[in-house]
Scaffold this motif. Structure first.
Motif, mmCIF file in Angstrom:
data_model
loop_
_atom_site.group_PDB
_atom_site.id
_atom_site.type_symbol
_atom_site.label_atom_id
_atom_site.label_comp_id
_atom_site.label_asym_id
_atom_site.label_seq_id
_atom_site.Cartn_x
_atom_site.Cartn_y
_atom_site.Cartn_z
ATOM 1 N N GLU A 143 -31.386 50.940 85.203
ATOM 2 C CA GLU A 143 -30.591 49.719 85.392
ATOM 3 C C GLU A 143 -29.857 49.711 86.723
ATOM 4 N N ALA A 144 -29.590 50.905 87.278
ATOM 5 C CA ALA A 144 -28.878 50.993 88.559
ATOM 6 C C ALA A 144 -29.832 51.039 89.755
ATOM 7 N N GLY A 145 -31.116 50.787 89.514
ATOM 8 C CA GLY A 145 -32.077 50.786 90.617
ATOM 9 C C GLY A 145 -32.498 52.174 91.060
ATOM 10 N N LEU A 146 -32.333 53.160 90.164
ATOM 11 C CA LEU A 146 -32.653 54.547 90.504
ATOM 12 C C LEU A 146 -33.927 55.023 89.809
ATOM 13 N N GLY A 147 -34.814 54.100 89.507
ATOM 14 C CA GLY A 147 -36.082 54.469 88.896
ATOM 15 C C GLY A 147 -36.903 55.391 89.779
ATOM 16 N N ARG A 207 -26.515 49.171 102.205
ATOM 17 C CA ARG A 207 -27.564 49.923 102.896
ATOM 18 C C ARG A 207 -27.165 51.372 103.169
ATOM 19 N N LEU A 208 -25.844 51.652 103.202
ATOM 20 C CA LEU A 208 -25.371 53.026 103.393
ATOM 21 C C LEU A 208 -24.835 53.622 102.091
ATOM 22 N N ARG A 209 -24.127 52.832 101.312
ATOM 23 C CA ARG A 209 -23.535 53.313 100.059
ATOM 24 C C ARG A 209 -24.608 53.610 99.019
ATOM 25 N N ALA A 210 -25.597 52.729 98.920
ATOM 26 C CA ALA A 210 -26.683 52.881 97.946
ATOM 27 C C ALA A 210 -28.000 52.495 98.616
ATOM 28 N N PRO A 211 -28.468 53.310 99.582
ATOM 29 C CA PRO A 211 -29.662 52.935 100.350
ATOM 30 C C PRO A 211 -30.908 52.753 99.499
#
Length: 511
Positions: free
Chosen positions: A221-225, A179-183
């Motif tokens: 693929e990394a959820g950064l769409g 939640r903090l590293r990759a919110p």
């Protein structure tokens, strides 16, 4: 838990720790205090552990279990690999655990190799468990314990199986949680420049690719769409982050005349007055030795302030070496005097009867401080700094004679304000690696911040033209996306820095 073997009067024992920090401040009946006894003969430990378990059962079990967490995930002193069904017992401490706890002792070699610890089964039978963790040094293991698969290789991860367990952590210790590293994986985020930079740098590291090689597929693929939808395609985003990283790299930490506005440090004024605060007498050369040399060699007026004496980090054996030299020098020079002879006898007599966990006398602390001071002066001479630009503050908060330090006090701030007002620096460098296990770095930074705050409030005109830079090194490095100024070093410069570090001979680990 408790170290083994260790007496209950030893300052480093957990019995004394609990007395200082809890039992002396509450009205608990001493009969209700139950801690493992590290002073028993080894043949009595097994029966002692069994009696400890029986006492827990007789009391109706444990209602609230309060835990910390080690860098390798140990809870109590249950090291990785401890069995799920273990009870209170004598355990072997891993070298990493001993090194992590060495700040409590005069040197790493004095940290006991064994401990008596409550077992995992006993801990997990508590009705309620609360685990506390703080500081960036615990971020990685907190993530493993909370988000990883429960495993005996990370004992704290087994707490996931408990019905009523809570982790209480500060922001720094929680930094690696998703939640903090990759919110962006936990919900919607606002895509600021800082958030974009963090997402792209971490993506590049995870993919093992240069930033400019990242593709739309990598982002998706990394959820950064959502980032692609907000900022455009991968090429555009890659360039934005690449330019930001490129502009943070400079060989001119004091600023470069003629450089554009993207340089991390302003060009004017030139040359600058620089004040480098070093919490211990070696943090300057260890953590920013390359920058230190560059600033001096490029013509800036560099002052170094050693904030504490660092005396507790000198071993008795190293002190004896210096005493032998002092005695030999006096004999060779024929210039001995009665007062010096008495002092040498006093030190030798004290060290001869000193126990492994006893504290140093004021005279010994003073002599050990002189050793650290001499090493710091040698480093400054190596860099080329004049004597009048080297300052030893000996801040009072540090001078307790123990690992445990006092909080920041008015005298610490006053000493620092006087030096700042004397130098009137354009740049201040202070240690920002707050994972330092001694806690000294945190107090030293607080002192600098408070001194600058009070000087600004008092109307010191130079403060408005002063920039504060935080450096990290020995205990914790900056993540790539956090770096505002990176100073590259050639192999030759790395070797020169290493030679500067070797001036601090008293700090070589003794294990």
């Amino acid at each position: 838990d408790e170290y083994y073997p260790i007496g209950r009067t030893a300052y480093q024992s957990y019995y004394q720790f609990m007395q200082r920090h809890l039992f002396q401040h509450v009205d608990i009946d001493p009969a209700n205090i139950h801690l493992p006894d590290g002073s028993l003969p080894k043949e009595a430990v097994r029966a002692h552990c069994a009696a400890y378990e029986e006492a827990i059962a007789a009391a109706g079990g444990i209602d609230l279990q309060l835990l910390g967490i080690g860098h390798n995930g140990h809870i109590g002193f249950n090291e990785p690999g401890s069995g799920l069904h273990t009870r209170t017992r004598l355990v072997n401490l891993e070298p990493g655990t001993r090194m992590a706890n060495s700040y409590e002792f005069a040197n790493p070699g004095q940290v006991p190799r064994l401990a008596i610890s409550m077992g995992l089964s006993t801990i997990l039978q508590a009705r309620r468990i609360v685990l506390l963790a703080w500081g960036p040094g615990k971020a990685r293991i907190v993530r493993q314990a909370v988000e990883g698969q429960p495993s005996e290789s990370v004992p704290a991860s087994l707490l996931q199986q408990h019905a009523d367990c809570r982790f209480v952590v500060d922001t720094a210790a929680a930094a690696e949680l998703t939640r903090l590293r990759a919110p962006w994986l936990a919900g919607e985020v606002e895509w600021t420049s800082a958030t974009v930079r963090r997402a792209v740098v971490r993506l590049a590291l995870e993919k093992g690719k240069p930033v400019l090689w990242l593709t739309n597929k990598d982002y998706t693929e990394a959820g950064l769409g959502d980032l692609l939808a907000d900022r455009g395609d991968a090429y555009t985003i890659n360039l934005e982050v690449y330019y930001a990283l490129r502009d943070s790299i400079t060989g001119w930490p004091g600023g470069k005349q003629g450089a554009g506005p993207s340089h991390p440090e302003r060009a004017e004024p030139w040359p600058k007055r620089v004040l480098l605060f070093s919490p211990h007498p070696d943090d300057d050369i260890i953590s920013m030795g390359g920058t230190f040399r560059r600033l001096h060699e490029q013509g800036h007026t560099v002052h170094v302030a050693y904030q504490t004496s660092g005396n507790i980090a000198v071993t008795d054996e190293f002190l004896l070496r210096h005493l032998d030299f002092a005695a030999g020098f006096e004999a060779a020079a024929g210039d001995g005097n009665e007062q010096t002879g008495r002092a040498l006898q006093e030190v030798h007599a004290y060290l001869a009867q000193k126990g492994p966990h006893d504290l140093d006398s004021p005279l010994i602390r003073s002599l050990k401080g002189l050793i650290r001071r001499g090493e710091a002066r040698a480093t400054c001479r190596y860099v080329g700094l004049p004597e009048d630009q080297v300052h030893f503050q000996n801040l009072p908060f540090y001078e307790t004679g123990t690992i445990e330090k006092n909080p920041m006090g008015p005298e610490d701030v006053r000493i620092t304000k006087e030096l700042l007002q004397s130098v009137r620096p354009h740049q201040v460098f202070a240690a920002g690696d707050l994972a330092d296990p001694h806690g000294t770095h945190k107090v030293c930074l607080d002192v600098v911040l408070q001194a600058l705050k009070e000087l600004k409030e008092s109307g010191a005109d130079w403060v408005g033209d002063c920039r504060l830079w935080l450096y990290k090194g020995a205990w914790q490095e900056w993540d790539v996306e956090e770096i505002d100024m990176a100073v590259p070093m050639s192999p030759g410069q790395v070797l020169e820095k290493r030679h500067g570090i070797f001036m601090h001979q008293s700090q070589k680990d003794i294990v």
